[in-house]
Motif scaffolding. Structure first.
Motif, PDB file in Angstrom:
ATOM      1  N   THR A  44      78.632  34.812  68.113  1.00  0.00           N
ATOM      2  CA  THR A  44      77.993  36.053  67.688  1.00  0.00           C
ATOM      3  C   THR A  44      77.351  36.781  68.862  1.00  0.00           C
ATOM      4  N   PHE A  45      77.118  36.065  69.958  1.00  0.00           N
ATOM      5  CA  PHE A  45      76.556  36.695  71.151  1.00  0.00           C
ATOM      6  C   PHE A  45      77.628  37.401  71.980  1.00  0.00           C
ATOM      7  N   TYR A  46      78.881  37.094  71.728  1.00  0.00           N
ATOM      8  CA  TYR A  46      79.975  37.587  72.560  1.00  0.00           C
ATOM      9  C   TYR A  46      80.521  38.890  72.004  1.00  0.00           C
ATOM     10  N   VAL A  47      80.586  39.898  72.877  1.00  0.00           N
ATOM     11  CA  VAL A  47      81.112  41.203  72.454  1.00  0.00           C
ATOM     12  C   VAL A  47      82.338  41.606  73.255  1.00  0.00           C
ATOM     13  N   GLY A  48      82.798  40.733  74.157  1.00  0.00           N
ATOM     14  CA  GLY A  48      83.926  41.069  75.016  1.00  0.00           C
ATOM     15  C   GLY A  48      85.236  41.255  74.289  1.00  0.00           C
ATOM     16  N   ASN A  49      85.274  40.814  73.045  1.00  0.00           N
ATOM     17  CA  ASN A  49      86.489  40.972  72.245  1.00  0.00           C
ATOM     18  C   ASN A  49      86.466  42.239  71.395  1.00  0.00           C
ATOM     19  N   LEU A  50      85.433  43.067  71.580  1.00  0.00           N
ATOM     20  CA  LEU A  50      85.317  44.308  70.825  1.00  0.00           C
ATOM     21  C   LEU A  50      85.865  45.480  71.622  1.00  0.00           C
ATOM     22  N   SER A  51      86.288  46.497  70.940  1.00  0.00           N
ATOM     23  CA  SER A  51      86.843  47.688  71.584  1.00  0.00           C
ATOM     24  C   SER A  51      85.831  48.300  72.540  1.00  0.00           C
ATOM     25  N   GLY A  52      86.288  48.602  73.749  1.00  0.00           N
ATOM     26  CA  GLY A  52      85.434  49.222  74.754  1.00  0.00           C
ATOM     27  C   GLY A  52      84.597  48.264  75.572  1.00  0.00           C
ATOM     28  N   GLN A  53      84.642  46.973  75.240  1.00  0.00           N
ATOM     29  CA  GLN A  53      83.867  45.968  75.980  1.00  0.00           C
ATOM     30  C   GLN A  53      84.755  45.243  76.980  1.00  0.00           C
ATOM     31  N   VAL A  54      84.130  44.497  77.891  1.00  0.00           N
ATOM     32  CA  VAL A  54      84.858  43.797  78.947  1.00  0.00           C
ATOM     33  C   VAL A  54      85.101  42.348  78.532  1.00  0.00           C
ATOM     34  N   PRO A  55      86.357  41.927  78.398  1.00  0.00           N
ATOM     35  CA  PRO A  55      86.641  40.535  78.030  1.00  0.00           C
ATOM     36  C   PRO A  55      86.032  39.553  79.027  1.00  0.00           C
ATOM     37  N   GLY A  56      85.406  38.527  78.494  1.00  0.00           N
ATOM     38  CA  GLY A  56      84.841  37.472  79.326  1.00  0.00           C
ATOM     39  C   GLY A  56      83.369  37.621  79.627  1.00  0.00           C
ATOM     40  N   LEU A  57      82.785  38.800  79.380  1.00  0.00           N
ATOM     41  CA  LEU A  57      81.381  39.009  79.715  1.00  0.00           C
ATOM     42  C   LEU A  57      80.490  38.850  78.492  1.00  0.00           C
ATOM     43  N   LEU A  58      79.335  38.231  78.720  1.00  0.00           N
ATOM     44  CA  LEU A  58      78.268  38.218  77.733  1.00  0.00           C
ATOM     45  C   LEU A  58      77.299  39.355  78.056  1.00  0.00           C
ATOM     46  N   PRO A  59      76.653  39.909  77.061  1.00  0.00           N
ATOM     47  CA  PRO A  59      75.709  41.000  77.333  1.00  0.00           C
ATOM     48  C   PRO A  59      74.451  40.478  78.015  1.00  0.00           C
ATOM     49  N   PRO A  60      73.685  41.348  78.681  1.00  0.00           N
ATOM     50  CA  PRO A  60      72.400  40.936  79.250  1.00  0.00           C
ATOM     51  C   PRO A  60      71.520  40.343  78.149  1.00  0.00           C
ATOM     52  N   PRO A  61      70.719  39.338  78.483  1.00  0.00           N
ATOM     53  CA  PRO A  61      70.358  38.864  79.818  1.00  0.00           C
ATOM     54  C   PRO A  61      71.226  37.725  80.339  1.00  0.00           C
TER      55      PRO A  61
END
Length: 277
Positions: A44-61
């Protein structure tokens, strides 16, 4: 397949993630259910699989290396439970973050790229190779090649000029921490080398493992009683240590030591795959 290794991890993660997760260590179904709950909540913390996001990255912090560690844990999750729910996202992330030279040095991480950060992604790629995770398409870098590329990049960074050896924390001299030689960078290098040696049968990797371990013990990053201290400063000729002890320093070295021990006494290496009981 025994789920005891996964269960030991769950005991730690279930406590920190949710007090509501029920875990019966005598039941494979219970272990798998608890693992599924933790994996689902983690994602649920991972957004890299959403449209417009960068695959592999977790959001800050969250840091880049933490994403590498997360996908490494998802490889273990798939292997021990057989649940492939997150496999495609894991493959996408591990391949998207390889950088222009296929060695986990993406240009957008230059300002904070440490040897340890890079190694966490490489260790995930190494796990993918060991566990026979789904192969990338032929036009993409393969798991073993990615792990080898990182190891080769780090081997040439070995620094004999200061403190008689070792890897620095940061890769680039303009980053804070470049003068720090720490256990996690050198421990990950040892971890990756031991596993590459076991996987390929190439003695050169084992030689690097022994060389790095001996250096860490020589300057007491690994104490005679096997405490693992955080790091030391080249500006002080590594004469003083930061005595903070982090569990992940010990963890990466424990797996490396176990892998090396298995090479001598127990480990059977056939058909380029680990035998895991």
């Amino acid at each position: 397949m025994k789920l005891a290794p996964l269960a030991s991890v769950l005991l730690l993660r279930a406590y920190t993630v949710s007090a509501q997760i029920q875990l019966d260590l005598g039941s494979d179904d219970s272990i798998k259910s608890a693992a599924s709950s933790i994996a689902r909540q983690m994602m649920t913390f991972y957004v890299g699989n959403l449209s417009g996001q960068v695959p592999g990255l977790l959001p800050p912090p969250y840091y880049w290396w933490e994403a590498g560690a997360m996908f490494g844990s998802l490889l273990d999750y798939w292997y021990y439970t057989g649940d492939s729910t997150y496999n495609d996202e894991t493959e996408q992330a591990l391949l998207f973050q390889v950088g222009p030279d296929n060695n986990y040095e993406p240009t957008n991480r230059t300002s904070d790229l440490g040897n340890d950060d890079q190694a966490f992604w490489a260790m995930a790629a190494m796990s993918a190779a060991e566990l026979k995770f789904q192969n990338p398409s032929p036009d993409k870098p393969q798991w073993l090649a990615l792990a080898q590329a990182v190891f080769n990049r780090q081997a040439v960074r070995w620094d004999d000029k200061d403190c008689g050896g070792g890897l620095r924390w940061q890769i680039f001299s303009f980053n804070n921490g470049y003068n720090y030689k720490n256990s996690i960078s050198n421990g990950c290098f040892i971890n990756l080398g031991a596993r590459l040696g076991a996987y390929t049968g190439n003695q050169t990797y084992f030689d690097w493992v022994e060389k790095t371990w001996d250096w860490m013990t020589a300057i007491n990053l690994i104490s005679p009683s096997y405490q693992v201290f955080d790091g030391t400063d080249v500006l002080l000729n590594c004469s003083q240590l930061d005595h903070v002890q982090w569990s992940y320093n010990s963890g990466v070295l424990l797996l490396a030591a176990a892998t090396m021990w298995n090479q001598v006494f127990v480990y059977k290496h056939t058909d380029h795959s680990l035998i895991i009981d």
